[in-house]
Scaffold this motif. Structure first.
Motif, short mmCIF file in Angstrom:
data_model
loop_
_atom_site.label_atom_id
_atom_site.label_comp_id
_atom_site.label_asym_id
_atom_site.label_seq_id
_atom_site.Cartn_x
_atom_site.Cartn_y
_atom_site.Cartn_z
N ASP A 9 0.83 -1.21 0.00
CA ASP A 9 0.00 0.00 0.00
C ASP A 9 0.87 1.26 0.00
O ASP A 9 0.56 2.23 -0.69
N ILE A 10 1.95 1.26 0.77
CA ILE A 10 2.84 2.42 0.82
C ILE A 10 3.47 2.64 -0.55
O ILE A 10 3.51 3.77 -1.05
N LYS A 11 3.92 1.57 -1.17
CA LYS A 11 4.52 1.69 -2.51
C LYS A 11 3.50 2.25 -3.50
O LYS A 11 3.80 3.16 -4.28
N VAL A 12 2.29 1.71 -3.47
CA VAL A 12 1.23 2.15 -4.40
C VAL A 12 0.90 3.61 -4.17
O VAL A 12 0.78 4.40 -5.12
N LYS A 13 0.75 4.01 -2.91
CA LYS A 13 0.41 5.41 -2.61
C LYS A 13 1.54 6.35 -3.03
O LYS A 13 1.27 7.48 -3.46
N CYS A 14 2.79 5.91 -2.92
CA CYS A 14 3.92 6.72 -3.40
C CYS A 14 3.80 6.93 -4.91
O CYS A 14 3.95 8.05 -5.40
N VAL A 15 3.52 5.86 -5.64
CA VAL A 15 3.39 5.95 -7.09
C VAL A 15 2.22 6.87 -7.45
O VAL A 15 2.35 7.75 -8.31
N GLN A 16 1.08 6.70 -6.77
CA GLN A 16 -0.09 7.54 -7.05
C GLN A 16 0.20 9.01 -6.78
O GLN A 16 -0.32 9.88 -7.47
N ALA A 17 1.03 9.29 -5.78
CA ALA A 17 1.37 10.67 -5.44
C ALA A 17 2.54 11.20 -6.25
O ALA A 17 2.92 12.36 -6.11
N GLY A 18 3.12 10.32 -7.11
CA GLY A 18 4.28 10.73 -7.88
C GLY A 18 5.49 10.97 -6.98
O GLY A 18 6.31 11.86 -7.24
N MET A 19 5.58 10.23 -5.90
CA MET A 19 6.61 10.44 -4.89
C MET A 19 7.50 9.20 -4.79
O MET A 19 6.99 8.09 -4.78
N VAL A 20 8.79 9.41 -4.71
CA VAL A 20 9.71 8.31 -4.49
C VAL A 20 9.94 8.16 -2.99
O VAL A 20 9.63 9.06 -2.21
N GLN A 21 10.46 7.01 -2.59
CA GLN A 21 10.68 6.75 -1.17
C GLN A 21 11.58 7.81 -0.54
O GLN A 21 11.38 8.19 0.61
N ARG A 22 12.56 8.29 -1.29
CA ARG A 22 13.47 9.31 -0.76
C ARG A 22 12.69 10.59 -0.39
O ARG A 22 12.91 11.18 0.66
N THR A 23 11.75 10.98 -1.24
CA THR A 23 10.94 12.17 -0.98
C THR A 23 10.06 11.96 0.25
O THR A 23 9.92 12.86 1.09
N LEU A 24 9.47 10.77 0.36
CA LEU A 24 8.65 10.45 1.53
C LEU A 24 9.51 10.52 2.80
O LEU A 24 9.09 11.09 3.80
N ALA A 25 10.70 9.96 2.73
CA ALA A 25 11.61 9.98 3.88
C ALA A 25 11.93 11.40 4.29
O ALA A 25 11.88 11.74 5.48
N GLU A 26 12.26 12.24 3.32
CA GLU A 26 12.57 13.65 3.63
C GLU A 26 11.38 14.34 4.27
O GLU A 26 11.52 15.09 5.23
N LYS A 27 10.20 14.08 3.74
CA LYS A 27 8.97 14.70 4.28
C LYS A 27 8.75 14.30 5.73
O LYS A 27 8.24 15.07 6.53
N LEU A 28 9.12 13.06 6.08
CA LEU A 28 8.91 12.55 7.43
C LEU A 28 10.11 12.75 8.35
O LEU A 28 10.07 12.39 9.52
N GLY A 29 11.20 13.30 7.80
CA GLY A 29 12.40 13.49 8.59
C GLY A 29 13.13 12.18 8.88
O GLY A 29 13.76 12.03 9.93
N LEU A 30 13.03 11.24 7.95
CA LEU A 30 13.66 9.94 8.09
C LEU A 30 14.64 9.73 6.94
O LEU A 30 14.66 10.50 6.00
N THR A 31 15.42 8.67 7.02
CA THR A 31 16.32 8.36 5.92
C THR A 31 15.59 7.47 4.91
O THR A 31 14.69 6.71 5.28
N SER A 32 16.02 7.54 3.66
CA SER A 32 15.41 6.69 2.65
C SER A 32 15.73 5.23 2.93
O SER A 32 14.93 4.34 2.62
N GLN A 33 16.89 4.97 3.55
CA GLN A 33 17.24 3.60 3.91
C GLN A 33 16.25 3.04 4.94
O GLN A 33 15.86 1.87 4.86
#
Length: 80
Positions: free
Chosen positions: A9-33
């Motif tokens: 679901d997280i992967k799908v929502k990232c794709v739907q939002a046009g967001m890569v995991q790195r961008t999600l991590a930055e938004k949440l103050g976390l590392t992409s790793q």
């Protein structure tokens, strides 16, 4: 049995939002790793003990995703 696969679901929502995991991590103050680790984790995001207890009580665990903007408007206008 948990009806949602949160990791997918997280992967799908990232794709739907046009967001890569790195961008999600930055938004949440976390590392992409860390985000990648959570998504690929074999145990999943839901505590298996919690799920087992709920199943033992005769319940399935199910989540529903609601966009924040939709939820906010429902709170502000409950009759809408």
């Amino acid at each position: 049995m948990v009806r949602n696969n949160f990791e997918i679901d997280i992967k799908v929502k990232c794709v739907q939002a046009g967001m890569v995991q790195r961008t999600l991590a930055e938004k949440l103050g976390l590392t992409s790793q860390y985000i990648n680790h959570i998504i690929k984790k074999k145990d999943g995001l839901v505590n298996k003990t919690f799920v087992s207890m709920m199943e033992g009580l005769g319940y399935d665990v199910e989540l529903r995703y609601v966009p924040i903007s939709e939820r906010t408007s429902q709170i502000e206008n409950p009759s809408a």
